[in-house]
Write an enzyme that holds these catalytic residues in place. Sequence first.
Site, PDB file in Angstrom:
ATOM      1  N   ASP A  88      57.003  47.101  13.429  1.00 56.69           N
ATOM      2  CA  ASP A  88      55.887  47.154  12.487  1.00 56.69           C
ATOM      3  C   ASP A  88      54.617  46.988  13.314  1.00 56.69           C
ATOM      4  OD1 ASP A  88      53.907  46.678  10.653  1.00 56.69           O
ATOM      5  OD2 ASP A  88      54.934  45.008   9.662  1.00 56.69           O
TER       6      ASP A  88
ATOM      7  N   ASN B 158      42.747  58.391   7.522  1.00 57.51           N
ATOM      8  CA  ASN B 158      42.296  59.664   6.949  1.00 57.51           C
ATOM      9  C   ASN B 158      40.803  59.792   7.262  1.00 57.51           C
ATOM     10  OD1 ASN B 158      40.808  58.317   4.844  1.00 57.51           O
ATOM     11  ND2 ASN B 158      42.774  57.956   3.857  1.00 57.51           N
TER      12      ASN B 158
ATOM     13  N   VAL C 122      50.964  53.561   7.034  1.00 58.44           N
ATOM     14  CA  VAL C 122      50.571  52.626   8.092  1.00 58.44           C
ATOM     15  C   VAL C 122      49.099  52.204   7.924  1.00 58.44           C
ATOM     16  CG1 VAL C 122      49.934  54.339   9.876  1.00 58.44           C
ATOM     17  CG2 VAL C 122      50.918  52.149  10.543  1.00 58.44           C
ATOM     18  N   ASP C 123      48.292  53.105   7.431  1.00 61.48           N
ATOM     19  CA  ASP C 123      46.868  52.822   7.191  1.00 61.48           C
ATOM     20  C   ASP C 123      46.714  51.638   6.218  1.00 61.48           C
ATOM     21  OD1 ASP C 123      44.134  53.113   7.099  1.00 61.48           O
ATOM     22  OD2 ASP C 123      44.123  55.057   6.100  1.00 61.48           O
TER      23      ASP C 123
ATOM     24  N   SER D 233      50.583  61.371  11.724  1.00 65.10           N
ATOM     25  CA  SER D 233      50.796  62.563  10.868  1.00 65.10           C
ATOM     26  C   SER D 233      52.222  62.776  10.386  1.00 65.10           C
ATOM     27  CB  SER D 233      50.321  63.854  11.567  1.00 65.10           C
ATOM     28  OG  SER D 233      48.915  63.947  11.544  1.00 65.10           O
ATOM     29  N   THR D 234      53.168  61.918  10.769  1.00 65.41           N
ATOM     30  CA  THR D 234      54.575  62.216  10.435  1.00 65.41           C
ATOM     31  C   THR D 234      55.052  61.546   9.147  1.00 65.41           C
ATOM     32  OG1 THR D 234      55.405  60.421  11.820  1.00 65.41           O
ATOM     33  CG2 THR D 234      55.184  62.590  12.857  1.00 65.41           C
ATOM     34  N   GLY D 235      54.120  60.917   8.410  1.00 67.65           N
ATOM     35  CA  GLY D 235      54.487  60.339   7.113  1.00 67.65           C
ATOM     36  C   GLY D 235      54.007  61.263   6.011  1.00 67.65           C
ATOM     37  N   VAL D 236      53.038  60.771   5.255  1.00 66.40           N
ATOM     38  CA  VAL D 236      52.473  61.533   4.137  1.00 66.40           C
ATOM     39  C   VAL D 236      51.947  62.901   4.599  1.00 66.40           C
ATOM     40  CG1 VAL D 236      50.619  61.513   2.417  1.00 66.40           C
ATOM     41  CG2 VAL D 236      51.861  59.426   2.908  1.00 66.40           C
ATOM     42  N   TYR D 237      51.443  62.997   5.820  1.00 64.25           N
ATOM     43  CA  TYR D 237      50.863  64.253   6.301  1.00 64.25           C
ATOM     44  C   TYR D 237      51.899  65.297   6.713  1.00 64.25           C
ATOM     45  CZ  TYR D 237      46.014  62.602   6.021  1.00 64.25           C
ATOM     46  OH  TYR D 237      44.795  62.161   5.574  1.00 64.25           O
TER      47      TYR D 237
HETATM   48  P1  ADP Z   1      50.076  60.092   8.109  1.00 69.92           P
HETATM   49  O1  ADP Z   1      49.211  60.202   6.881  1.00 69.92           O
HETATM   50  O2  ADP Z   1      49.295  60.276   9.398  1.00 69.92           O
HETATM   51  O3  ADP Z   1      51.294  60.934   8.010  1.00 69.92           O
HETATM   52  P2  ADP Z   1      51.612  57.695   7.455  1.00 69.92           P
HETATM   53  O4  ADP Z   1      51.137  56.292   7.448  1.00 69.92           O
HETATM   54  O5  ADP Z   1      52.033  58.268   6.134  1.00 69.92           O
HETATM   55  O6  ADP Z   1      50.464  58.558   8.158  1.00 69.92           O
HETATM   56  O7  ADP Z   1      52.818  57.839   8.455  1.00 69.92           O
HETATM   57  C1  ADP Z   1      52.697  57.853   9.843  1.00 69.92           C
HETATM   58  C2  ADP Z   1      53.904  57.181  10.451  1.00 69.92           C
HETATM   59  O8  ADP Z   1      53.716  55.769  10.410  1.00 69.92           O
HETATM   60  C3  ADP Z   1      55.203  57.460   9.712  1.00 69.92           C
HETATM   61  O9  ADP Z   1      56.168  57.888  10.679  1.00 69.92           O
HETATM   62  C4  ADP Z   1      55.579  56.125   9.118  1.00 69.92           C
HETATM   63  O10 ADP Z   1      56.991  55.935   9.090  1.00 69.92           O
HETATM   64  C5  ADP Z   1      54.932  55.166  10.076  1.00 69.92           C
HETATM   65  N1  ADP Z   1      54.638  53.807   9.573  1.00 69.92           N
HETATM   66  C6  ADP Z   1      54.416  53.394   8.310  1.00 69.92           C
HETATM   67  N2  ADP Z   1      54.172  52.072   8.279  1.00 69.92           N
HETATM   68  C7  ADP Z   1      54.254  51.634   9.576  1.00 69.92           C
HETATM   69  C8  ADP Z   1      54.122  50.365  10.223  1.00 69.92           C
HETATM   70  N3  ADP Z   1      53.843  49.261   9.538  1.00 69.92           N
HETATM   71  N4  ADP Z   1      54.273  50.303  11.576  1.00 69.92           N
HETATM   72  C9  ADP Z   1      54.533  51.428  12.299  1.00 69.92           C
HETATM   73  N5  ADP Z   1      54.667  52.639  11.745  1.00 69.92           N
HETATM   74  C10 ADP Z   1      54.532  52.743  10.411  1.00 69.92           C
END
Ligand code: ADP
Length: 178
Positions: free
Chosen positions: A10, A24, A33-34, A117-121
């Site tokens: 984390d 963003n 993560v944001d 970028s590998t989550g919501v994006y």
């Molecule tokens: P984006 O909008 O750039 O895709 P996200 O936050 O949706 O950003 O996801 C980016 C990555 O961060 C994803 O692979 C997600 O699994 C990861 N992530 C989410 N929370 C955490 C955290 N607390 N620590 C590390 N990585 C995280």
Amino acid sequence: MNRFEILVGDITQSDAEAIVNAANTSLLGGSGVDGAIHRAAGPELLEACRALHGCETGKAKLTPGFRLAAHYVIHTPGPIWQGGGMGEPALLASCYKSALEVAAVHGIRTVDFPSISTGVYGYPLPQASTVALKAIMDFLRSHDLPQRVRMVCHTEQAAAIYRQTWNLWYAEDKDMRL
Ligand code: ADP
């Protein structure tokens, strides 16, 4: 000391001098993560971000870390995946490079990245890991700072993909396989 590592964790708990936020363009917080970084850093982070008046995709801006163990947060908005033909790879590479440039300029020695970028994006992990590792390794080869960079994956599955990409392109011998 190994200058680059891949781990599962984390990022809000990181003990690096700076953590990178997959932000963003408004810099006013979001999901994933944001949101986690803003919650852990406290409301002062949002105030500091407001004063920055946003950030373009692929660029990076620095704030203090406030209640985080990390002294700084480097905010970089990643590209939204639209199939790969809209300049996404160059923009993603630019996120890593810009964040590392900001770190180097401020004399920051240790930086932890999330997988931008590998989550919501929606950027596919195999492609994103290839771009991320190339951008990080290119930068480390030509700069002394930061001394150490880590990719902090949120899941073991994501870390496995980053390790695979590392082993394919960067592990020069068996001992360097992650
Ligand atoms: P984006 O909008 O750039 O895709 P996200 O936050 O949706 O950003 O996801 C980016 C990555 O961060 C994803 O692979 C997600 O699994 C990861 N992530 C989410 N929370 C955490 C955290 N607390 N620590 C590390 N990585 C995280």
